[in-house]
Design an enzyme around this catalytic site. Sequence first.
Site, PDB file in Angstrom:
ATOM      1  N   GLU A   1      -5.126  -4.553  11.109  1.00 15.39           N
ATOM      2  CA  GLU A   1      -4.051  -3.570  11.271  1.00 15.39           C
ATOM      3  C   GLU A   1      -4.252  -2.776  12.561  1.00 15.39           C
ATOM      4  O   GLU A   1      -5.050  -1.827  12.586  1.00 15.39           O
ATOM      5  CB  GLU A   1      -4.069  -2.572  10.108  1.00 15.39           C
ATOM      6  CG  GLU A   1      -3.827  -3.200   8.759  1.00 15.39           C
ATOM      7  CD  GLU A   1      -3.274  -2.168   7.770  1.00 15.39           C
ATOM      8  OE1 GLU A   1      -2.157  -2.373   7.290  1.00 15.39           O
ATOM      9  OE2 GLU A   1      -3.946  -1.159   7.520  1.00 15.39           O
TER      10      GLU A   1
ATOM     11  N   HIS B   1      -9.552   1.337   5.285  1.00 14.01           N
ATOM     12  CA  HIS B   1      -8.251   1.578   5.921  1.00 14.01           C
ATOM     13  C   HIS B   1      -8.435   2.593   7.049  1.00 14.01           C
ATOM     14  O   HIS B   1      -9.225   3.527   6.923  1.00 14.01           O
ATOM     15  CB  HIS B   1      -7.243   2.095   4.883  1.00 14.01           C
ATOM     16  CG  HIS B   1      -5.843   2.095   5.408  1.00 14.01           C
ATOM     17  ND1 HIS B   1      -5.376   3.071   6.257  1.00 14.01           N
ATOM     18  CD2 HIS B   1      -4.819   1.222   5.232  1.00 14.01           C
ATOM     19  CE1 HIS B   1      -4.110   2.793   6.576  1.00 14.01           C
ATOM     20  NE2 HIS B   1      -3.753   1.685   5.970  1.00 14.01           N
TER      21      HIS B   1
ATOM     22  N   LYS C   1       0.140   4.279  -0.311  1.00 11.87           N
ATOM     23  CA  LYS C   1      -0.494   5.494   0.235  1.00 11.87           C
ATOM     24  C   LYS C   1      -0.237   6.666  -0.728  1.00 11.87           C
ATOM     25  O   LYS C   1      -0.186   6.445  -1.930  1.00 11.87           O
ATOM     26  CB  LYS C   1       0.008   5.766   1.654  1.00 11.87           C
ATOM     27  CG  LYS C   1      -0.100   4.513   2.528  1.00 11.87           C
ATOM     28  CD  LYS C   1       0.121   4.758   3.993  1.00 11.87           C
ATOM     29  CE  LYS C   1      -0.036   3.440   4.742  1.00 11.87           C
ATOM     30  NZ  LYS C   1       0.045   3.588   6.180  1.00 11.87           N
TER      31      LYS C   1
ATOM     32  N   ASN D   1       0.863  -1.184   0.000  1.00  9.34           N
ATOM     33  CA  ASN D   1       0.000   0.000   0.000  1.00  9.34           C
ATOM     34  C   ASN D   1       0.902   1.238   0.000  1.00  9.34           C
ATOM     35  O   ASN D   1       1.470   1.588   1.025  1.00  9.34           O
ATOM     36  CB  ASN D   1      -0.887  -0.033   1.258  1.00  9.34           C
ATOM     37  CG  ASN D   1      -1.687   1.244   1.433  1.00  9.34           C
ATOM     38  OD1 ASN D   1      -1.814   2.051   0.509  1.00  9.34           O
ATOM     39  ND2 ASN D   1      -2.239   1.423   2.632  1.00  9.34           N
TER      40      ASN D   1
ATOM     41  N   SER E   1       3.773  -1.841  10.278  1.00  6.74           N
ATOM     42  CA  SER E   1       5.232  -1.903  10.383  1.00  6.74           C
ATOM     43  C   SER E   1       5.812  -3.275  10.022  1.00  6.74           C
ATOM     44  O   SER E   1       6.763  -3.737  10.655  1.00  6.74           O
ATOM     45  CB  SER E   1       5.697  -1.465  11.782  1.00  6.74           C
ATOM     46  OG  SER E   1       5.297  -0.120  12.010  1.00  6.74           O
TER      47      SER E   1
ATOM     48  N   GLY F   1       2.900   2.592  10.609  1.00  9.13           N
ATOM     49  CA  GLY F   1       3.861   3.662  10.356  1.00  9.13           C
ATOM     50  C   GLY F   1       4.651   4.092  11.578  1.00  9.13           C
ATOM     51  O   GLY F   1       5.317   5.118  11.571  1.00  9.13           O
TER      52      GLY F   1
ATOM     53  N   GLU G   1      -6.738   5.037   7.957  1.00  5.75           N
ATOM     54  CA  GLU G   1      -6.519   6.439   7.561  1.00  5.75           C
ATOM     55  C   GLU G   1      -7.756   7.003   6.865  1.00  5.75           C
ATOM     56  O   GLU G   1      -8.104   8.172   7.042  1.00  5.75           O
ATOM     57  CB  GLU G   1      -5.274   6.525   6.659  1.00  5.75           C
ATOM     58  CG  GLU G   1      -4.007   6.346   7.483  1.00  5.75           C
ATOM     59  CD  GLU G   1      -2.819   5.767   6.729  1.00  5.75           C
ATOM     60  OE1 GLU G   1      -2.805   5.806   5.492  1.00  5.75           O
ATOM     61  OE2 GLU G   1      -1.905   5.257   7.409  1.00  5.75           O
TER      62      GLU G   1
END
Length: 255
Positions: free
Chosen positions: A171, A99, A11, A9, A217, A177, A101
């Site tokens: 996740e 997701h 992003k 991904n 991560s 991240g 985000e």
Amino acid sequence: MRKPLISGNWKMNHNHFEAIQTVQKLAYLVGKDELEAADVSIHPPFTDIRSVQTVIDSDKLGYALGAQHCHYEEKGAFTGEVSPVFLQKLGVQYVICGHSERREIFGETDEIVNKKVAAIQAHGMTPIFCCGETLEEREAGDTETKVLGQIRAGLEGRTPEQVAALVIAYEPIWAIGTGRTATSDDAQQVCAAVRACVAEGWGNDAAQAVRIQYGGSVKGSNIAELIAMPDIDGALVGGASLDADEFARICKLGV
Ligand code: PGA
């Protein structure tokens, strides 16, 4: 037997020139025969998808094309949005939805994610349905309540066959991240709970077939341990997928 799926991904990183270079380098590092252990999908930004598709098609690379998002309607007055019909036409096979985000920054609710899962499957593509808890929720002991709640709401109305065909990405938000990875035992525990939740809602066949990825991560150095877990069938990789060398190690499952 569930074949692992490794998904990169990207992003909002890499313009279309950088995208072409990254995929070409990756193809040099991981040839088609080295892709046998795992399926690999690449999820560039929308503006890169056509370029990446051209590289994959012309060089007959073994990677699947992915998208990071789409709208649930086919067409109309939705300024700035991208239709699942357009993605299907480009040869996109996997679409990430829900997701954290998108949920946190762009306000996507369980209802919206539910509609997207339906739209993605209606157009013959595979949703990568994301779920995960915040650090506060984990510390309060609410991990499973949050994650399983997202699954029940996001997948409500799907048939057992439809659930069997999709990918669920667990996740933990605090691991995305941040360089902090859930231990493989912690990740396994939640992924096992996800599979049990699918069994309860859609039956044992769907639970055995659905692929569950871990994300947060993931790197070349921790993929082998994660993928060795019985209920982890792959990884959704953010930062480490931007670098061809690092992503190549992950595609080779850390070997
Ligand atoms: P990360 O991102 O690998 O950079 O933690 C994972 C994701 O958000 O999908």
